[in-house]
Motif scaffolding. Structure first.
Motif, PDB file in Angstrom:
ATOM      1  N   MET A 305     -11.706  76.767  63.919  1.00 56.32           N
ATOM      2  CA  MET A 305     -11.666  78.038  64.637  1.00 56.32           C
ATOM      3  C   MET A 305     -11.732  77.743  66.135  1.00 56.32           C
ATOM      4  O   MET A 305     -12.551  76.927  66.576  1.00 56.32           O
ATOM      5  CB  MET A 305     -12.849  78.927  64.219  1.00 56.32           C
ATOM      6  CG  MET A 305     -12.899  80.298  64.884  1.00 56.32           C
ATOM      7  SD  MET A 305     -14.199  81.331  64.136  1.00 56.32           S
ATOM      8  CE  MET A 305     -15.675  80.390  64.545  1.00 56.32           C
ATOM      9  N   ALA A 306     -10.849  78.376  66.901  1.00 50.61           N
ATOM     10  CA  ALA A 306     -10.899  78.236  68.364  1.00 50.61           C
ATOM     11  C   ALA A 306     -11.953  79.187  68.915  1.00 50.61           C
ATOM     12  O   ALA A 306     -12.041  80.340  68.482  1.00 50.61           O
ATOM     13  CB  ALA A 306      -9.535  78.543  68.969  1.00 50.61           C
ATOM     14  N   VAL A 307     -12.775  78.708  69.866  1.00 53.51           N
ATOM     15  CA  VAL A 307     -13.875  79.534  70.374  1.00 53.51           C
ATOM     16  C   VAL A 307     -13.967  79.462  71.889  1.00 53.51           C
ATOM     17  O   VAL A 307     -13.528  78.491  72.519  1.00 53.51           O
ATOM     18  CB  VAL A 307     -15.235  79.102  69.767  1.00 53.51           C
ATOM     19  CG1 VAL A 307     -15.245  79.221  68.263  1.00 53.51           C
ATOM     20  CG2 VAL A 307     -15.624  77.701  70.218  1.00 53.51           C
ATOM     21  N   GLU A 308     -14.555  80.503  72.437  1.00 48.35           N
ATOM     22  CA  GLU A 308     -15.030  80.501  73.819  1.00 48.35           C
ATOM     23  C   GLU A 308     -16.531  80.301  73.782  1.00 48.35           C
ATOM     24  O   GLU A 308     -17.238  80.981  73.035  1.00 48.35           O
ATOM     25  CB  GLU A 308     -14.702  81.821  74.504  1.00 48.35           C
ATOM     26  CG  GLU A 308     -15.299  81.938  75.912  1.00 48.35           C
ATOM     27  CD  GLU A 308     -14.989  83.274  76.578  1.00 48.35           C
ATOM     28  OE1 GLU A 308     -13.789  83.608  76.691  1.00 48.35           O
ATOM     29  OE2 GLU A 308     -15.946  83.988  76.940  1.00 48.35           O
ATOM     30  N   CYS A 309     -17.040  79.350  74.558  1.00 47.25           N
ATOM     31  CA  CYS A 309     -18.486  79.077  74.548  1.00 47.25           C
ATOM     32  C   CYS A 309     -18.881  78.441  75.879  1.00 47.25           C
ATOM     33  O   CYS A 309     -18.489  77.306  76.176  1.00 47.25           O
ATOM     34  CB  CYS A 309     -18.858  78.157  73.383  1.00 47.25           C
ATOM     35  SG  CYS A 309     -20.610  77.749  73.301  1.00 47.25           S
ATOM     36  N   LYS A 310     -19.652  79.160  76.691  1.00 45.99           N
ATOM     37  CA  LYS A 310     -20.049  78.659  78.001  1.00 45.99           C
ATOM     38  C   LYS A 310     -20.870  77.378  77.890  1.00 45.99           C
ATOM     39  O   LYS A 310     -20.749  76.478  78.730  1.00 45.99           O
ATOM     40  CB  LYS A 310     -20.868  79.726  78.743  1.00 45.99           C
ATOM     41  CG  LYS A 310     -20.043  80.927  79.209  1.00 45.99           C
ATOM     42  CD  LYS A 310     -20.921  81.902  79.987  1.00 45.99           C
ATOM     43  CE  LYS A 310     -20.100  83.107  80.472  1.00 45.99           C
ATOM     44  NZ  LYS A 310     -20.942  84.077  81.210  1.00 45.99           N
ATOM     45  N   ILE A 403     -11.534  82.360  77.078  1.00 37.51           N
ATOM     46  CA  ILE A 403     -11.379  81.001  77.612  1.00 37.51           C
ATOM     47  C   ILE A 403     -11.405  80.032  76.443  1.00 37.51           C
ATOM     48  O   ILE A 403     -12.362  80.015  75.655  1.00 37.51           O
ATOM     49  CB  ILE A 403     -12.511  80.647  78.601  1.00 37.51           C
ATOM     50  CG1 ILE A 403     -12.637  81.726  79.683  1.00 37.51           C
ATOM     51  CG2 ILE A 403     -12.267  79.285  79.223  1.00 37.51           C
ATOM     52  CD1 ILE A 403     -11.430  81.875  80.549  1.00 37.51           C
ATOM     53  N   LEU A 404     -10.378  79.206  76.317  1.00 35.41           N
ATOM     54  CA  LEU A 404     -10.310  78.240  75.219  1.00 35.41           C
ATOM     55  C   LEU A 404     -11.207  77.051  75.551  1.00 35.41           C
ATOM     56  O   LEU A 404     -10.859  76.186  76.352  1.00 35.41           O
ATOM     57  CB  LEU A 404      -8.861  77.784  75.019  1.00 35.41           C
ATOM     58  CG  LEU A 404      -8.613  76.742  73.913  1.00 35.41           C
ATOM     59  CD1 LEU A 404      -9.059  77.258  72.561  1.00 35.41           C
ATOM     60  CD2 LEU A 404      -7.137  76.346  73.887  1.00 35.41           C
ATOM     61  N   ASP A 405     -12.381  77.000  74.925  1.00 30.17           N
ATOM     62  CA  ASP A 405     -13.355  75.951  75.225  1.00 30.17           C
ATOM     63  C   ASP A 405     -13.430  74.859  74.156  1.00 30.17           C
ATOM     64  O   ASP A 405     -13.716  73.707  74.480  1.00 30.17           O
ATOM     65  CB  ASP A 405     -14.754  76.561  75.397  1.00 30.17           C
ATOM     66  CG  ASP A 405     -14.858  77.403  76.649  1.00 30.17           C
ATOM     67  OD1 ASP A 405     -14.311  76.976  77.686  1.00 30.17           O
ATOM     68  OD2 ASP A 405     -15.455  78.489  76.594  1.00 30.17           O
ATOM     69  N   ALA A 406     -13.180  75.214  72.894  1.00 27.92           N
ATOM     70  CA  ALA A 406     -13.336  74.207  71.850  1.00 27.92           C
ATOM     71  C   ALA A 406     -12.692  74.670  70.550  1.00 27.92           C
ATOM     72  O   ALA A 406     -12.490  75.875  70.333  1.00 27.92           O
ATOM     73  CB  ALA A 406     -14.821  73.912  71.609  1.00 27.92           C
ATOM     74  N   ILE A 407     -12.410  73.696  69.697  1.00 25.69           N
ATOM     75  CA  ILE A 407     -12.095  73.953  68.292  1.00 25.69           C
ATOM     76  C   ILE A 407     -13.335  73.545  67.497  1.00 25.69           C
ATOM     77  O   ILE A 407     -13.791  72.399  67.590  1.00 25.69           O
ATOM     78  CB  ILE A 407     -10.871  73.150  67.810  1.00 25.69           C
ATOM     79  CG1 ILE A 407      -9.660  73.390  68.719  1.00 25.69           C
ATOM     80  CG2 ILE A 407     -10.550  73.512  66.361  1.00 25.69           C
ATOM     81  CD1 ILE A 407      -9.165  74.811  68.746  1.00 25.69           C
ATOM     82  N   VAL A 408     -13.894  74.485  66.765  1.00 22.74           N
ATOM     83  CA  VAL A 408     -15.076  74.226  65.952  1.00 22.74           C
ATOM     84  C   VAL A 408     -14.630  73.975  64.512  1.00 22.74           C
ATOM     85  O   VAL A 408     -13.768  74.690  63.989  1.00 22.74           O
ATOM     86  CB  VAL A 408     -16.050  75.418  66.001  1.00 22.74           C
ATOM     87  CG1 VAL A 408     -17.231  75.190  65.077  1.00 22.74           C
ATOM     88  CG2 VAL A 408     -16.520  75.647  67.422  1.00 22.74           C
TER      89      VAL A 408
END
Length: 838
Positions: A305-310, A403-408
């Motif tokens: 899953m693609a996530v936004e995570c500061k 914002i694309l921050d990571a793939i979890v």
């Protein structure tokens, strides 16, 4: 005649005894003479002879023998004479088998050389011999985290995980799988499930020496030592007939990590199917499974899953262009170790791990969850193809702007056709999720209608998600957001040669790899602004002082020698600033803004030195402003030398708090040296540190630190054995997301003063008022780091690169609102202990 023979034998014995005493006496004298001349190797040999000839002198020469041993071991270590070093310790331990100091020293040498399992055994023995030996306790706690990783406790406390495995194993054994091999047995719990289910033959293998010995204890305590054959070896080294009598019908394993493949399950199962397992059951066969092989788990599906995570972003991408007035070059690109475009011979984990349900600030899903891949562990050909097949391309539509921050990534482990466990962030599970941070894009903003793209493969035992980017639709056309054009690390290290000749337009992107905590530190603007203010205050004061002194001395001569209207320019020597922070630090560049200053950095890696030089050049510092101190030193122990014979340091910056939440080792020793090398009016940063803590009730702390009873392990007695390796501190803790209930307000527990050590109190009692009834299970703590009285850093801050730590109590303490507990806080050799007085 008989009497004459007896007298002769008696005279012979007397002569032998006299000779022995003379030899012992001469050897003692020689040993003492060698000690005076610092010939420790010969002294050690003489003491060895004395102790073998006269064991009754053990207590008398023990201390000097130990000193000779330790000094000789240091020399052997420096000469890389490893075999001789360990031979000396083995001889010493034959003479003093129950000496905790020798055991601890042996463990330290083993640990430094990378033999963690063996080191743990010696540290553990030293602690058993003397539970109050602080050095051995600290060493054991340090190595325990390596040899028995903390996830063992968490997983064994996961009743659901244990129950699902037990049911799947029981079902397989009852269907006819009578012979079982447990690969990577750990504590042996899966093997015990199989034997309890009725398997006739159970074999288990474990590579870690510490875990193997622990499993031996567990099997004996539960009555399985003769029923389960435990092998201390890798499964790929097991041979039929030599180690186990015949092929088995069931392999059970949980050699999986958060990214599924990181513990080598594919390779070990390929070997098992080829050499250790019976052939798989044909699809059309309906009989029992006794003559066929199978694996638990049967297979897995990996989800993403693609996530936004500061929180992920601030640990993997530098999102600022200026740090406390220091500009970062646009051509310099920082990335974390998970970034895969850099050419490297190392096989690094391409992901980090997070408990997404507890990540500070939470996260936002930018896509629906999608299937990354599936794998069947009961199909040998699929396993073989899996390890060599080409990467598969994945396209996933974006459903939320962000914002694309990571793939979890997480997985579902199909134990059999009935039982399945999930590591999803939405499930109650002991597992963390694998996180693939997105790095190297020109733009990270996505919106509905875009598609996230990546390539998935299994290489070097790891699931790899590479070339993560996204495609956006603009004016009806699909446009891919490409990554920056960058050079390899080798090109970064050659970059300085062209700095003066290449224009900004001609330069290409240059990469510098930092640890995730170092990136989080760069993103911590308040940290750098605080240091900037404190550094400026000291340097301004010293500059004014030197200028005033220089003007006073020369004022009369100046008035006599200078013509009317002429002005004298005062040239001051630079002030010296030394930064011995751990890892990558831009504090020397910040200090360089207050010229004339000569700053010394202790960064060691060549690419880090190049990066700091690029920053210095971009900020137009004179070339002589920045130097790399360790380049001038052959011995790290003299890192706190003075810069020149006639100069002292104006500021020395020390790292006092580890990112884990504990106080740095040997920090007070460094502070003591630093105080002797300071210019009058110079400062150590920080000048002092205050430690704060509070009482909490937290079941999570308890479950993450020790196995609780036998309920979680379904009746098997494992807790007393693995809990030998528990440590009193839970580190790398984020108090903001730890499930807990505060039972008191925060209180000051300790003050550590680096500038005025006479203010330090190694033992302190603190009264804590209970404001809420409950059970005290832990004492989280953090620090206020005082650069001076005005400038303070808080390690519990939301944007801090530091994490917190906690003392976890052995037994909960019932308290009522209005009660008062007394904490005994001790600080010794950078080690803290906190106990509750009742």
């Amino acid at each position: 005649m008989p009497n004459s023979k007896r007298k002769s034998r008696h005279r012979h014995k007397v002569g032998q005894e006299t000779g022995r005493r003379e030899l012992v006496s001469r050897s003692l004298q020689s040993a003492q003479h060698c000690m005076e001349n610092q010939d420790f190797g010969t002294a050690y040999a003489h003491y060895l002879l004395v102790l073998n000839l006269a064991p009754e002198l053990k207590n008398e020469v023990k201390e000097t023998f130990q000193f000779a041993l330790f000094k000789w071991a240091e020399e052997l270590d420096s000469l890389a004479r490893v075999k001789d070093l360990f031979a000396c310790y083995e001889h010493a331990l034959e003479l003093f088998p129950n000496d905790e100091v020798i055991c601890n020293s042996m463990g330290e040498h083993l640990f430094r050389m990378g033999f963690r399992d063996e080191a743990a055994a010696y540290f553990y023995k030293a602690v058993k011999l003397n539970p109050e030996f602080p050095d051995a306790k600290e060493n054991f706690y340090r190595v325990a985290n390596w040899v028995v990783e903390r996830w063992h406790f968490i997983m064994l406390n996961d009743s659901n995980r244990n129950l699902l495995y037990q049911k799947a194993i029981q079902k397989a054994v009852h269907s006819g799988c009578r012979s079982v091999l447990d690969i990577g047995t750990g504590t042996g719990i899966l093997s015990m499930f199989a034997k309890k289910a009725g398997a006739s033959s159970v074999y288990a293998c474990e590579l870690s020496k510490t875990m193997y010995e622990l499993a031996c204890e567990v099997l004996t305590a539960n009555g399985f030592s003769r029923q389960i054959k435990l092998l201390h070896m890798k499964s790929q080294d097991i041979e039929i007939a030599k180690h186990i009598p015949e092929r088995v019908s069931l392999v059970i394993t949980e050699t999986v990590d958060s990214g599924l493949f990181g513990e080598g399950i594919v390779e070990s199962l390929i070997h098992a199917w080829e050499y250790l397992l019976l052939p798989p059951k044909p699809m059309d066969c309906r009989g029992d499974s006794e003559n066929y092989g199978k694996v638990i788990p049967a297979g897995a599906t990996i989800w993403g899953m693609a996530v936004e995570c500061k929180e992920i972003r601030r640990h993997h991408r530098v999102g600022i262009k200026e740090i406390a007035g220091v500009c970062l070059p646009e051509t310099l690109f920082f990335h974390s170790p998970t970034y895969t475009s850099v050419v490297s011979d190392e096989t690094l984990e391409p992901y980090t791990t997070e408990k997404l349900s507890r990540v500070p600030g939470g996260y936002k899903a930018l896509t629906k969850h999608f299937q990354v891949l599936t794998i069947n562990f009961n199909d040998l050909q699929e396993l073989k193809n899996f390890a060599v097949r080409k990467p598969s391309k994945i396209h996933v539509p974006v459903i939320e702007r962000g914002i694309l921050d990571a793939i979890v990534v997480w997985f579902t482990l199909q134990l059999d056709d009935e039982y399945m466990l999930s590591t999803s962030p939405n499930d109650e599970t002991c597992w963390e999720q694998a996180v693939y941070p997105v790095q190297g894009l020109l733009d990270y903003s996505v919106k509905c209608g875009d598609s996230v793209t990546m390539e998935a493969s299994c290489q070097d035992c790891y699931l790899r998600l590479q070339k993560i980017s996204f495609v956006t639709s603009e004016d009806g056309m699909d446009i891919e957001r490409n990554v920056r054009e960058k050079n390899s690390e080798a090109e970064l290290c050659n970059a300085l040669a062209s700095l003066q000749t290449a224009s900004t337009q001609e330069r290409r992107w240059l990469e510098c790899k930092l640890e995730s905590t170092e990136i989080a530190l760069l993103n911590n603007l308040s940290y750098h602004e605080c240091f900037k203010a404190a550094i400026g205050k000291v340097l301004s004061s010293l500059s004014l002082s030197e200028q005033s002194l220089s003007m006073d001395v020369d004022s009369q001569n100046d008035e006599m020698n200078l013509g009317k209207g002429q002005k004298k320019t005062v040239t001051l020597d630079p002030l010296y600033v030394l930064d011995v922070s751990e890892g990558f630090s831009v504090l020397p560049a910040i200090a360089g803004k207050f010229g004339p200053v000569k700053t010394y950095s202790s960064v060691e890696k060549e690419q880090h030195q190049v990066a700091l030089s690029l920053i210095s050049e971009a900020n137009r510092f004179p070339k002589e402003t920045l130097e790399f101190w360790l380049n001038h030193l052959q011995d790290d122990s003299v890192v706190l030398q003075r810069p020149r014979s006639d100069k002292l340091w104006s500021i020395i910056i020390l790292d006092v708090i580890e990112t884990s939440g504990l106080i740095q080792q040997d920090v007070m020793e460094k502070a003591a040296i630093s105080r002797c090398l300071l210019h009058s009016g110079g400062k150590i940063f920080p000048q002092y540190v205050k430690m704060f803590g509070m009482l909490v009730e937290s079941n999570s702390l308890v479950l993450e630190t020790a196995v609780q009873g036998t309920d979680h392990t379904l009746g098997f007695n494992i807790a007393p054995f693995i809990n030998q390796f528990k440590v009193p501190f839970r580190v790398f803790l984020d108090l903001s997301t730890l499930p807990h209930m505060p039972l008191s307000k925060s209180v000051e527990l300790l003050r550590v003063d680096l500038m005025t050590p006479y203010l330090n109190n190694p033992t302190r009692e603190v009264k804590v008022a209970i404001c809420k009834s409950g059970q005290v299970t832990g004492i989280p703590f953090w620090y206020h780091v005082y650069l001076d009285e005005e400038h303070v850093l808080d390690t519990s801050s939301e944007l801090s690169h530091w994490k917190q730590a906690a003392v976890v109590l052995d037994k909960p303490i019932e308290v009522q609102a209005g009660d008062e507990l007394v904490l005994s806080v001790q600080y010794h050799n950078s080690n803290i202990s906190i106990t509750v007085k009742q």
